[in-house]
Design a protein around this motif. Sequence first.
Motif, PDB file in Angstrom:
ATOM      1  N   ALA A   1       0.863  -0.945  -0.108  1.00  0.00           N
ATOM      2  CA  ALA A   1       0.235  -0.371   0.082  1.00  0.00           C
ATOM      3  C   ALA A   1       1.176   0.904   0.033  1.00  0.00           C
ATOM      4  CB  ALA A   1      -1.206  -0.372   1.030  1.00  0.00           C
ATOM      5  N   MET A   2       0.608   1.897  -0.609  1.00  0.00           N
ATOM      6  CA  MET A   2       1.908   2.925  -1.224  1.00  0.00           C
ATOM      7  C   MET A   2       0.970   4.467  -1.454  1.00  0.00           C
ATOM      8  SD  MET A   2       4.912   1.459  -3.297  1.00  0.00           S
ATOM      9  CE  MET A   2       5.500   3.115  -3.012  1.00  0.00           C
ATOM     10  N   VAL A   3       1.210   5.534  -1.030  1.00  0.00           N
ATOM     11  CA  VAL A   3       0.345   7.040  -0.404  1.00  0.00           C
ATOM     12  C   VAL A   3       0.702   7.535  -1.775  1.00  0.00           C
ATOM     13  CG1 VAL A   3       0.149   8.978   0.270  1.00  0.00           C
ATOM     14  CG2 VAL A   3       0.054   6.695   1.495  1.00  0.00           C
ATOM     15  N   PHE A   4       0.353   8.550  -3.386  1.00  0.00           N
ATOM     16  CA  PHE A   4       0.260   8.896  -4.674  1.00  0.00           C
ATOM     17  C   PHE A   4      -0.198  10.227  -4.292  1.00  0.00           C
ATOM     18  CE2 PHE A   4       1.008   4.684  -5.217  1.00  0.00           C
ATOM     19  CZ  PHE A   4       2.469   4.574  -5.926  1.00  0.00           C
ATOM     20  N   ASP A   5      -0.122  11.192  -4.981  1.00  0.00           N
ATOM     21  CA  ASP A   5      -0.774  12.621  -5.121  1.00  0.00           C
ATOM     22  C   ASP A   5      -1.400  11.749  -6.016  1.00  0.00           C
ATOM     23  OD1 ASP A   5       1.375  13.920  -3.763  1.00  0.00           O
ATOM     24  OD2 ASP A   5       2.799  14.321  -5.663  1.00  0.00           O
ATOM     25  N   GLU A   6      -2.056  12.962  -5.209  1.00  0.00           N
ATOM     26  CA  GLU A   6      -3.842  13.255  -6.209  1.00  0.00           C
ATOM     27  C   GLU A   6      -3.623  12.984  -8.416  1.00  0.00           C
ATOM     28  OE1 GLU A   6      -7.512  11.350  -6.437  1.00  0.00           O
ATOM     29  OE2 GLU A   6      -7.052  12.463  -4.049  1.00  0.00           O
ATOM     30  N   ALA A   7      -2.952  13.207  -7.936  1.00  0.00           N
ATOM     31  CA  ALA A   7      -3.017  14.000  -9.672  1.00  0.00           C
ATOM     32  C   ALA A   7      -2.254  13.036 -10.386  1.00  0.00           C
ATOM     33  CB  ALA A   7      -1.950  14.997 -10.080  1.00  0.00           C
ATOM     34  N   VAL A   8      -1.752  11.348  -9.767  1.00  0.00           N
ATOM     35  CA  VAL A   8      -0.724   9.858 -10.122  1.00  0.00           C
ATOM     36  C   VAL A   8      -2.598   9.009 -10.768  1.00  0.00           C
ATOM     37  CG1 VAL A   8       0.187   8.246  -9.893  1.00  0.00           C
ATOM     38  CG2 VAL A   8       1.085  10.812  -9.224  1.00  0.00           C
ATOM     39  N   THR A   9      -2.332   8.919 -11.870  1.00  0.00           N
ATOM     40  CA  THR A   9      -2.992   8.130 -12.393  1.00  0.00           C
ATOM     41  C   THR A   9      -2.980   6.325 -12.028  1.00  0.00           C
ATOM     42  OG1 THR A   9      -2.317   7.805 -14.724  1.00  0.00           O
ATOM     43  CG2 THR A   9      -3.908   9.518 -13.983  1.00  0.00           C
ATOM     44  N   ALA A  10      -3.655   5.587 -12.326  1.00  0.00           N
ATOM     45  CA  ALA A  10      -3.112   4.290 -12.492  1.00  0.00           C
ATOM     46  C   ALA A  10      -2.907   3.683 -13.402  1.00  0.00           C
ATOM     47  CB  ALA A  10      -4.643   3.540 -12.466  1.00  0.00           C
ATOM     48  N   GLU A  11      -3.127   4.596 -14.387  1.00  0.00           N
ATOM     49  CA  GLU A  11      -2.115   4.202 -15.574  1.00  0.00           C
ATOM     50  C   GLU A  11      -0.881   4.151 -15.774  1.00  0.00           C
ATOM     51  OE1 GLU A  11      -2.528   4.097 -20.198  1.00  0.00           O
ATOM     52  OE2 GLU A  11      -3.424   5.749 -19.158  1.00  0.00           O
ATOM     53  N   GLN A  12      -0.138   4.947 -14.896  1.00  0.00           N
ATOM     54  CA  GLN A  12       1.470   5.764 -14.439  1.00  0.00           C
ATOM     55  C   GLN A  12       1.810   4.615 -13.717  1.00  0.00           C
ATOM     56  OE1 GLN A  12       0.329  10.250 -13.278  1.00  0.00           O
ATOM     57  NE2 GLN A  12       1.668  10.631 -14.807  1.00  0.00           N
ATOM     58  N   ILE A  13       1.109   4.229 -12.174  1.00  0.00           N
ATOM     59  CA  ILE A  13       1.118   3.444 -11.950  1.00  0.00           C
ATOM     60  C   ILE A  13       1.738   2.230 -12.198  1.00  0.00           C
ATOM     61  CG2 ILE A  13       0.972   1.986  -9.468  1.00  0.00           C
ATOM     62  CD1 ILE A  13      -1.123   4.534  -9.076  1.00  0.00           C
ATOM     63  N   LEU A  14       0.758   1.502 -13.235  1.00  0.00           N
ATOM     64  CA  LEU A  14       1.082   0.597 -13.512  1.00  0.00           C
ATOM     65  C   LEU A  14       2.617   0.248 -15.025  1.00  0.00           C
ATOM     66  CD1 LEU A  14      -2.455  -1.036 -14.718  1.00  0.00           C
ATOM     67  CD2 LEU A  14      -1.221  -1.646 -12.997  1.00  0.00           C
ATOM     68  N   ASP A  15       2.494   1.289 -15.652  1.00  0.00           N
ATOM     69  CA  ASP A  15       3.695   1.855 -15.920  1.00  0.00           C
ATOM     70  C   ASP A  15       4.966   1.633 -16.217  1.00  0.00           C
ATOM     71  OD1 ASP A  15       1.716   2.013 -18.483  1.00  0.00           O
ATOM     72  OD2 ASP A  15       1.939   4.323 -18.725  1.00  0.00           O
ATOM     73  N   ALA A  16       4.972   2.039 -14.187  1.00  0.00           N
ATOM     74  CA  ALA A  16       6.093   2.566 -13.710  1.00  0.00           C
ATOM     75  C   ALA A  16       6.555   0.714 -13.262  1.00  0.00           C
ATOM     76  CB  ALA A  16       6.117   3.202 -12.499  1.00  0.00           C
ATOM     77  N   VAL A  17       5.344   0.266 -12.328  1.00  0.00           N
ATOM     78  CA  VAL A  17       5.535  -0.911 -12.808  1.00  0.00           C
ATOM     79  C   VAL A  17       5.910  -1.807 -13.108  1.00  0.00           C
ATOM     80  CG1 VAL A  17       4.533  -3.808 -11.018  1.00  0.00           C
ATOM     81  CG2 VAL A  17       3.879  -0.683 -10.270  1.00  0.00           C
TER      82      VAL A  17
END
Length: 805
Positions: free
Chosen positions: A722-738
């Motif tokens: 479980a990680m805390v992100f800025d509200e502006a970060v999208t799910a797609e950005q998270i998946l791309d980074a992973v």
Amino acid sequence: MILTYSWLREFVDCDLAPEELAHRLTMAGLEVDSMEKIGEGLDGVIVARLQEVAPHPDADRLTVCRVDTGTEVLQVVCGAKNHQTGDLVALAQVGTVLPGDFKIKKSKIRGQESFGMLCSEKELGLAEESEGILILAPDLPLGKPVFEALGLKDVRFELGLTPNRADCLSVVGVAREVAALTGRPLRLAPVSLEESGAPVAEQTSVSIDEPGMCPRYAARLIRGVKIGPSPPWMVRRLESIGQRSINNVVDVTNFVLMELGHPLHAFDFSLLRGGRIVVRCAQQGETFTTLDGQKRTLTSKDLTICDAQGPVALAGIMGGENSEIRPDTVDILLESAYFNPPTIRRTSKRLGLHSESSHRFERGADVDMVPRALDRAAALILEVAGGTLAKGAIDCYPRPIAPRKLSISAEKTSRLLGINIDLFEIQKLLRAIGLDAVVAEDRREDTLYVTVPNFRPDLEREVDLIEEVARLKGYEHIPTTMPQGRILCHREPTVRILERRLRDKIVACGFHEVINYAFNSAGLLDRLGLDAADPRRTQVRLLNPLNEEQSVMRTTLVPSLLQSLAQNLAYRSAADLRLFELRPVFLPREGDELPVENLRLAAVICGRRHPLSWSQGSELVDFFDIKGVVEELLEPLRLPKLRWQAEHNESFYHPGKSCAVQSEGRTLGTLGELHPRVLDSFEIDQPTFLLDLDLGELCRIGLGGTQFKGLSRFPGVYRDSAMVFDEAVTAEQILDAVRGAKAADMEDVALFDVYRGKGIQEGKKSVAIRVRYRSAEKTLTDDEISKAHGRIIKALENQLGAEIR
């Protein structure tokens, strides 16, 4: 068609054995269905003389005859009454098997021995009926087989002709073919007429009211004939082909019909009212009794032969009772005519009346045979019935039928038949069957110009002549070749494959297809709220629209689909609908007269997520339902780098509740919740979600192939973070980074929870990530998994500023 070998040889010197002749005819296209040897196995029936005829001592109706065979005298018991001492008779000796498998045995009849049987014509198979035993001519040699002595040993052929070969419905027609096959000349029976009566034109007349149905009509008048039996030679000839003898005049018309293939008819001239012939159509409802005793009701399309008052014959089919030849007939009018085949065929079929005459006229008789058949019949009638022939003949032929002109090329003939054949050989073959084939000096040297006689109405085109060359040359000389068939690999266009897949997939998702007109009203785009500069505002206008509501070609599927949704909502009590349309739109192209047709898929969804039931049904559909449909549609296509772009927006979507779907920088379509203002304009009173995909863009990217890899037999391991992100970060950005971290043995990643609230500061959100690890080669250790997962955490921290919660 039935004919005999001996009759055929009267017109062509054929030395082929009957079996060989049958084979040659069959190979030439005149199939011999059967061949029967007349008199075969009946040599035991011999000529014998009656030495003595005495009454049977114990039977009033029997006689006991002593019969001289030339070598011995035998006693035979006979039941006939037409014989007397000195007569020559046909004796079937003991051991002979007669037609019908009747074997002659030595017998005792009412106490008297009988060593044979005196035969009738019926018992020998020479006639259908006979009143007594056969009495032979007195000059025949004793002991000789009867069939041989009478010249009756023969071979009967039955030909199965195709409908186009009307020219072979006669002995002469078949003889012409045999002459061509054997290279022997064809000869016709000579005709010699003695005209000693008054001119025929002074005694009768013929008029044709329907020249289109009866192009030619000829007649001769013979007075003073004597009706009686036909001579034995004619009776034998007719009976050999299954024809029954009637009287000498009628037999002559039947004889010439079979010989020359042209039907004739004899009228009792004294029964022709007014003494003249009129060829006309019957009056509607007019009645007429034919020779078979049947009363026929005619129509205005039936052609009839009439006298001055009414019909006396059905043209080309059958004569009438009111003019038939009778035993007391003295004067006859002999008819020979040509009738239009469709006319005869129509009347014959309607009345169910088929005759030897109609059989030939239906298929096309020879118009040029009319005078020859008439003269041949007149000469035979004078020979067998006597009488005086009027001078001249009536021959009404108002519009002569010219022979057909065709041409045939040696090059094309060789190419179609697969053999090399020169022009000289083609000319020789065609001339052998009576066709006039010449090479014109002022025309092409490789071509024959052929005049087709009227007895071959089936020859209409060059390929018909080539077929004649093939069968006369011999089909056995044409090489057998298998047809070449190219196997073409037909690839279905990508857009059709895509269209079929998407239609099947969206139907599987529970959607119903609608089909709307390709043209609609220009005002519909205003209801969508499209900008004035939007390219879809430029529409193709119809030159002559049915109405203003169908005046332009549509540039988008959305308005018509929303109209269908509104209509269904208005007429249905349930408000749960899933509709789609997969059809082309038409966008004008600058500099081109025709618009660009582009396939698009549009779908709408509204109402409950699940059908109403005791356990579920209250949840309404939302954005993620329509997004799930898009994912379901695009997932099997294996599109590269699929992305969801929230910044893109259409004017008809609700702000912040729509997105575009992209791949490799191309926008494939849009999806989202429709704007309330748009819903109001279409009178839709509930939230509705739309998807709009461009099949053209999907095809330009190309459909990805399906790839397979083996399943790992080792266990998988899950790690959650479980990680805390800025509200502006999208799910797609998270998946791309992973995925970009390229952690070893990472098999899958998913976001399974988003939390905002207590414990999470404003402007932040907590996102839970689940990663599955699995190796295809071994069981992973805890250290290996921790090392890989740490690589992912580090990537999220560095790229997106994430903090572990």
